[in-house]
Design a protein around this motif. Structure first.
Motif, PDB file in Angstrom:
ATOM      1  N   LEU A 132       0.846  -1.212   0.119  1.00  0.00           N
ATOM      2  CA  LEU A 132      -0.015  -0.143  -0.058  1.00  0.00           C
ATOM      3  C   LEU A 132       0.938   1.308   0.047  1.00  0.00           C
ATOM      4  O   LEU A 132       0.337   2.395   0.384  1.00  0.00           O
ATOM      5  N   LYS A 133       2.240   1.238  -0.493  1.00  0.00           N
ATOM      6  CA  LYS A 133       3.046   2.001  -0.354  1.00  0.00           C
ATOM      7  C   LYS A 133       2.700   3.533  -1.009  1.00  0.00           C
ATOM      8  O   LYS A 133       2.781   4.421  -0.559  1.00  0.00           O
ATOM      9  N   ASN A 134       1.881   3.369  -2.060  1.00  0.00           N
ATOM     10  CA  ASN A 134       1.742   4.470  -3.016  1.00  0.00           C
ATOM     11  C   ASN A 134       0.073   4.969  -2.595  1.00  0.00           C
ATOM     12  O   ASN A 134      -0.463   5.910  -3.475  1.00  0.00           O
ATOM     13  N   LYS A 135      -0.556   4.202  -1.699  1.00  0.00           N
ATOM     14  CA  LYS A 135      -1.924   4.549  -1.309  1.00  0.00           C
ATOM     15  C   LYS A 135      -1.864   5.798  -0.217  1.00  0.00           C
ATOM     16  O   LYS A 135      -0.893   6.025   0.561  1.00  0.00           O
ATOM     17  N   LYS A 136      -3.029   6.505  -0.198  1.00  0.00           N
ATOM     18  CA  LYS A 136      -3.123   7.995   0.510  1.00  0.00           C
ATOM     19  C   LYS A 136      -3.816   7.441   2.063  1.00  0.00           C
ATOM     20  O   LYS A 136      -4.807   6.869   1.857  1.00  0.00           O
ATOM     21  N   PHE A 137      -3.114   7.659   3.143  1.00  0.00           N
ATOM     22  CA  PHE A 137      -3.644   7.197   4.349  1.00  0.00           C
ATOM     23  C   PHE A 137      -3.893   8.823   5.218  1.00  0.00           C
ATOM     24  O   PHE A 137      -3.426   9.577   4.870  1.00  0.00           O
TER      25      PHE A 137
ATOM     26  N   LEU B  45      -7.080   0.923  23.386  1.00  0.00           N
ATOM     27  CA  LEU B  45      -5.755   0.935  23.751  1.00  0.00           C
ATOM     28  C   LEU B  45      -4.732   0.888  22.862  1.00  0.00           C
ATOM     29  O   LEU B  45      -3.419   1.047  23.190  1.00  0.00           O
ATOM     30  N   GLY B  46      -5.064   0.791  21.641  1.00  0.00           N
ATOM     31  CA  GLY B  46      -3.958   0.383  20.523  1.00  0.00           C
ATOM     32  C   GLY B  46      -4.283   1.425  19.322  1.00  0.00           C
ATOM     33  O   GLY B  46      -5.184   2.439  19.641  1.00  0.00           O
ATOM     34  N   LEU B  47      -3.763   0.986  18.362  1.00  0.00           N
ATOM     35  CA  LEU B  47      -4.060   1.721  17.003  1.00  0.00           C
ATOM     36  C   LEU B  47      -4.588   0.774  16.123  1.00  0.00           C
ATOM     37  O   LEU B  47      -4.414  -0.089  15.829  1.00  0.00           O
ATOM     38  N   ASP B  48      -5.587   1.477  15.195  1.00  0.00           N
ATOM     39  CA  ASP B  48      -6.301   0.723  14.368  1.00  0.00           C
ATOM     40  C   ASP B  48      -5.794   1.162  12.911  1.00  0.00           C
ATOM     41  O   ASP B  48      -5.685   2.446  12.639  1.00  0.00           O
ATOM     42  N   LEU B  49      -5.552   0.166  11.976  1.00  0.00           N
ATOM     43  CA  LEU B  49      -5.294   0.512  10.538  1.00  0.00           C
ATOM     44  C   LEU B  49      -6.168  -0.119   9.623  1.00  0.00           C
ATOM     45  O   LEU B  49      -6.354  -1.231   9.789  1.00  0.00           O
ATOM     46  N   ASN B  50      -6.940   0.799   9.132  1.00  0.00           N
ATOM     47  CA  ASN B  50      -8.098   0.215   8.481  1.00  0.00           C
ATOM     48  C   ASN B  50      -7.898   0.004   6.987  1.00  0.00           C
ATOM     49  O   ASN B  50      -8.059   0.922   6.077  1.00  0.00           O
ATOM     50  N   VAL B  51      -7.575  -1.283   6.682  1.00  0.00           N
ATOM     51  CA  VAL B  51      -7.059  -1.579   5.519  1.00  0.00           C
ATOM     52  C   VAL B  51      -7.544  -3.006   5.158  1.00  0.00           C
ATOM     53  O   VAL B  51      -8.164  -3.740   5.814  1.00  0.00           O
ATOM     54  N   PRO B  52      -7.866  -3.415   3.894  1.00  0.00           N
ATOM     55  CA  PRO B  52      -8.291  -4.310   3.396  1.00  0.00           C
ATOM     56  C   PRO B  52      -8.416  -5.951   3.997  1.00  0.00           C
ATOM     57  O   PRO B  52      -7.051  -5.681   4.118  1.00  0.00           O
ATOM     58  N   THR B  53      -8.949  -6.857   3.925  1.00  0.00           N
ATOM     59  CA  THR B  53      -8.809  -8.012   4.190  1.00  0.00           C
ATOM     60  C   THR B  53      -7.469  -8.568   3.081  1.00  0.00           C
ATOM     61  O   THR B  53      -7.879  -8.197   2.096  1.00  0.00           O
TER      62      THR B  53
ATOM     63  N   TYR C 264      -6.135   5.499   9.730  1.00  0.00           N
ATOM     64  CA  TYR C 264      -5.483   5.117  10.955  1.00  0.00           C
ATOM     65  C   TYR C 264      -5.821   6.115  12.239  1.00  0.00           C
ATOM     66  O   TYR C 264      -6.418   7.007  11.814  1.00  0.00           O
ATOM     67  N   GLY C 265      -5.772   5.385  13.341  1.00  0.00           N
ATOM     68  CA  GLY C 265      -6.200   6.082  14.496  1.00  0.00           C
ATOM     69  C   GLY C 265      -6.540   5.271  15.518  1.00  0.00           C
ATOM     70  O   GLY C 265      -6.613   4.065  15.575  1.00  0.00           O
ATOM     71  N   GLY C 266      -6.877   5.959  16.681  1.00  0.00           N
ATOM     72  CA  GLY C 266      -7.793   5.357  17.863  1.00  0.00           C
ATOM     73  C   GLY C 266      -7.062   5.139  19.171  1.00  0.00           C
ATOM     74  O   GLY C 266      -7.568   4.590  20.011  1.00  0.00           O
TER      75      GLY C 266
END
Length: 221
Positions: free
Chosen positions: A6-11, A86-94, A61-63
């Motif tokens: 996902l290097k070239n994707k926008k987070f 208590l952690g970080l969520d990275l919302n990316v596809p299965t 990402y966030g949380g």
């Protein structure tokens, strides 16, 4: 980078609790403790996809230490009001490949399926240079490492999972950083059964002593 493909994707950063409340208002969904459509992974995934499009980002990402009392109203977290994330969520596809952003050693691989609201498959990695352990959860069952493996920065060790096998959450990778002092305490007291990704708001100060911000240890760009 945690997601090499996902290097070239926008987070973009999202407060998913606030975004969920806005989205529900916009689409006419009512959320109550008796009926919260967001507790369905498919509805939550739809919400995230539309929020991503609204903000012009591919993934989010966030949380860390975020209050999610609206998002998970009526869920298993409601009983004890454990809405602080208590952690970080990275919302990316299965199926998104997950790589380690530091040298480390695999400490444990676990899977609590079929627990609903659990972590599903998880991998715990000890950082080689910092006094922390990182737990990656909601993974796919096809994990490409084992306990004892030494990983180098950039090594791919897992993929993002899907419901119901990932704890029955919407597809995302949750990363939680356990400080070494608390990790040792859990080992001595056999307290692992009490470890969760959420806690009470009135114990927030204690959680920051136990769990560091994952953004200090991973790279999303």
């Amino acid at each position: 980078m945690i997601f090499p493909k996902l290097k070239n994707k926008k987070f973009g950063y999202l407060n998913i609790n606030n975004e969920a409340e806005i989205w529900c208002s916009e689409v006419g969904i009512k959320v109550t403790t008796e009926d919260n459509p967001l507790n369905d992974p498919a509805t939550c995934q739809r919400m995230l996809a539309e929020v991503h499009a609204k903000h012009g980002i591919d993934f989010s990402y966030g949380g860390y230490m975020e209050d999610r009392s609206f998002l998970w109203k009526g869920s298993y977290l409601e009983r004890d009001k454990n809405f602080i994330h208590l952690g970080l969520d990275l919302n990316v596809p299965t199926g998104t490949e997950v790589a380690v952003d530091f040298d480390g050693t695999v400490i444990a691989i676990e899977d609590d399926f079929p627990t609903i609201g659990g972590w599903g498959p998880s991998v715990t990695i000890k950082h080689a240079q910092k006094p922390v352990y990182l737990v990656y959860v909601h993974l796919d069952r096809d994990i490409s490492c084992k306990a004892g493996d030494v990983l180098k920065k950039g090594d791919i060790f897992a993929k993002v999972g899907k419901p119901p096998y990932n704890g029955n959450w919407f597809p995302h990778c949750h990363v939680q950083v356990i400080k070494e002092s608390y990790f040792d305490e859990l080992e001595k007291t056999n307290g692992w059964s009490k470890l969760d990704g959420y806690g009470r708001a009135d114990e927030a100060a204690l959680y920051t002593e136990r769990f560091d911000d994952p953004m200090h240890f991973i790279d999303i760009q």
